[in-house]
Design a protein around this motif. Structure first.
Motif, PDB file in Angstrom:
ATOM      1  N   ASP A   5      59.958  17.723  57.005  1.00 20.01           N
ATOM      2  CA  ASP A   5      59.543  19.120  57.318  1.00 20.01           C
ATOM      3  C   ASP A   5      57.664  18.827  57.531  1.00 20.01           C
ATOM      4  O   ASP A   5      57.341  19.595  58.569  1.00 20.01           O
ATOM      5  N   VAL A   6      57.005  17.869  56.818  1.00 18.19           N
ATOM      6  CA  VAL A   6      55.508  17.633  56.976  1.00 18.19           C
ATOM      7  C   VAL A   6      55.638  17.046  58.210  1.00 18.19           C
ATOM      8  O   VAL A   6      54.648  17.306  59.051  1.00 18.19           O
ATOM      9  N   VAL A   7      56.336  15.932  58.614  1.00 13.53           N
ATOM     10  CA  VAL A   7      56.228  15.086  60.182  1.00 13.53           C
ATOM     11  C   VAL A   7      56.648  16.244  61.206  1.00 13.53           C
ATOM     12  O   VAL A   7      55.902  16.137  62.199  1.00 13.53           O
ATOM     13  N   THR A   8      57.310  17.071  60.820  1.00 16.91           N
ATOM     14  CA  THR A   8      57.544  17.975  62.004  1.00 16.91           C
ATOM     15  C   THR A   8      56.586  19.002  62.303  1.00 16.91           C
ATOM     16  O   THR A   8      56.078  19.253  63.415  1.00 16.91           O
ATOM     17  N   TYR A   9      55.927  19.314  61.062  1.00 17.38           N
ATOM     18  CA  TYR A   9      54.678  20.375  61.161  1.00 17.38           C
ATOM     19  C   TYR A   9      53.569  19.587  61.950  1.00 17.38           C
ATOM     20  O   TYR A   9      52.864  20.023  63.079  1.00 17.38           O
ATOM     21  N   ALA A  10      53.452  18.137  61.527  1.00 13.79           N
ATOM     22  CA  ALA A  10      52.150  17.182  62.151  1.00 13.79           C
ATOM     23  C   ALA A  10      52.648  17.291  63.601  1.00 13.79           C
ATOM     24  O   ALA A  10      51.724  17.476  64.615  1.00 13.79           O
ATOM     25  N   ARG A  11      53.807  16.944  63.990  1.00 14.41           N
ATOM     26  CA  ARG A  11      53.882  16.882  65.425  1.00 14.41           C
ATOM     27  C   ARG A  11      54.084  18.081  66.191  1.00 14.41           C
ATOM     28  O   ARG A  11      53.412  17.924  67.402  1.00 14.41           O
ATOM     29  N   GLU A  12      54.268  19.246  65.682  1.00 14.58           N
ATOM     30  CA  GLU A  12      54.159  20.528  66.223  1.00 14.58           C
ATOM     31  C   GLU A  12      52.748  20.744  66.503  1.00 14.58           C
ATOM     32  O   GLU A  12      52.196  21.686  67.257  1.00 14.58           O
ATOM     33  N   HIS A  13      51.739  20.237  66.040  1.00 16.40           N
ATOM     34  CA  HIS A  13      50.460  20.385  65.775  1.00 16.40           C
ATOM     35  C   HIS A  13      49.608  19.265  66.286  1.00 16.40           C
ATOM     36  O   HIS A  13      48.400  19.350  66.375  1.00 16.40           O
ATOM     37  N   ASP A  14      50.324  18.613  67.265  1.00 16.22           N
ATOM     38  CA  ASP A  14      49.806  17.392  67.942  1.00 16.22           C
ATOM     39  C   ASP A  14      48.956  16.548  66.994  1.00 16.22           C
ATOM     40  O   ASP A  14      47.771  15.917  67.522  1.00 16.22           O
ATOM     41  N   VAL A  15      49.387  16.247  65.936  1.00 22.84           N
ATOM     42  CA  VAL A  15      48.729  15.190  65.052  1.00 22.84           C
ATOM     43  C   VAL A  15      49.503  13.936  65.142  1.00 22.84           C
ATOM     44  O   VAL A  15      51.043  13.702  65.103  1.00 22.84           O
ATOM     45  N   SER A  16      49.079  12.924  65.452  1.00 20.11           N
ATOM     46  CA  SER A  16      49.626  11.607  65.756  1.00 20.11           C
ATOM     47  C   SER A  16      50.392  11.252  64.293  1.00 20.11           C
ATOM     48  O   SER A  16      49.609  11.377  63.407  1.00 20.11           O
ATOM     49  N   VAL A  17      51.621  10.815  64.333  1.00 19.53           N
ATOM     50  CA  VAL A  17      52.341  10.420  63.233  1.00 19.53           C
ATOM     51  C   VAL A  17      52.626   9.049  63.367  1.00 19.53           C
ATOM     52  O   VAL A  17      53.100   8.324  64.265  1.00 19.53           O
ATOM     53  N   GLN A  18      52.314   8.195  62.235  1.00 17.44           N
ATOM     54  CA  GLN A  18      52.583   6.874  62.218  1.00 17.44           C
ATOM     55  C   GLN A  18      53.728   6.301  60.906  1.00 17.44           C
ATOM     56  O   GLN A  18      53.577   6.660  59.784  1.00 17.44           O
TER      57      GLN A  18
END
Length: 162
Positions: free
Chosen positions: A139-152
């Motif tokens: 859920d946190v990864v989804t939120y980050a991606r929806e808000h254009d925060v790069s995920v590693q």
């Protein structure tokens, strides 16, 4: 550079060792070029990846900011982790609060959203599977991606959580 962390807790010893090394590599890489003093790590400082990341940031001369999902968050963490939690909280240069009192899935997701909103990059100790409950790593990864925060994603190939 502002880097945050989310991830699965309760990993096996072998997976933990590999994940710790991956976190160490990421912290070193993100600190390079900014002088590690320019690195700001943002963490909820729960047991597991949150704490390993927070310690790595501090060990490399970076600054730690802490997000507290709820006023009673500490009580929901394992008792054996309280002294580490207290130490990291004391060492934080800034503490962000959601304003919620009770700890639980809603507060944890609110804290994670607040964390993501503070960072340029989110490190995710994530097996790529759906969350086991609301506010989980997926859920946190989804939120980050929806808000254009790069995920590693930091996950050992072939590793499982159970």
């Amino acid at each position: 550079m502002r880097v945050g962390i989310t991830g699965h807790r309760g990993l096996s010893g072998e997976v933990e060792r590999t994940v710790r090394a991956l976190i160490e590599e990421a912290v070193t890489a993100y600190g390079t070029g900014t002088g590690n003093a320019g690195l700001v790590g943002v963490s909820c400082i729960a047991d597991g990846p949150d704490t390993w990341f927070a310690r790595a940031v501090l060990d490399h001369g970076g600054r730690l900011e802490v997000v507290l999902p709820a006023a009673r968050y500490r009580a929901d963490l394992p008792a054996w982790h309280h002294s580490t939690y207290d130490d990291l909280l004391r060492r934080a240069t800034e503490v962000h609060r959601t304003g919620l009192d009770a700890s639980g899935p809603d507060a944890h997701m609110a804290g994670s959203e607040l964390l993501v909103d503070q960072v340029d990059v989110l490190l995710a100790v994530w097996d790529g599977r759906p969350a086991r409950g609301y506010g989980g790593t997926a859920d946190v990864v989804t939120y980050a991606r929806e808000h254009d925060v790069s995920v590693q994603v930091l996950w050992p190939e072939g590793a499982t959580r159970d």
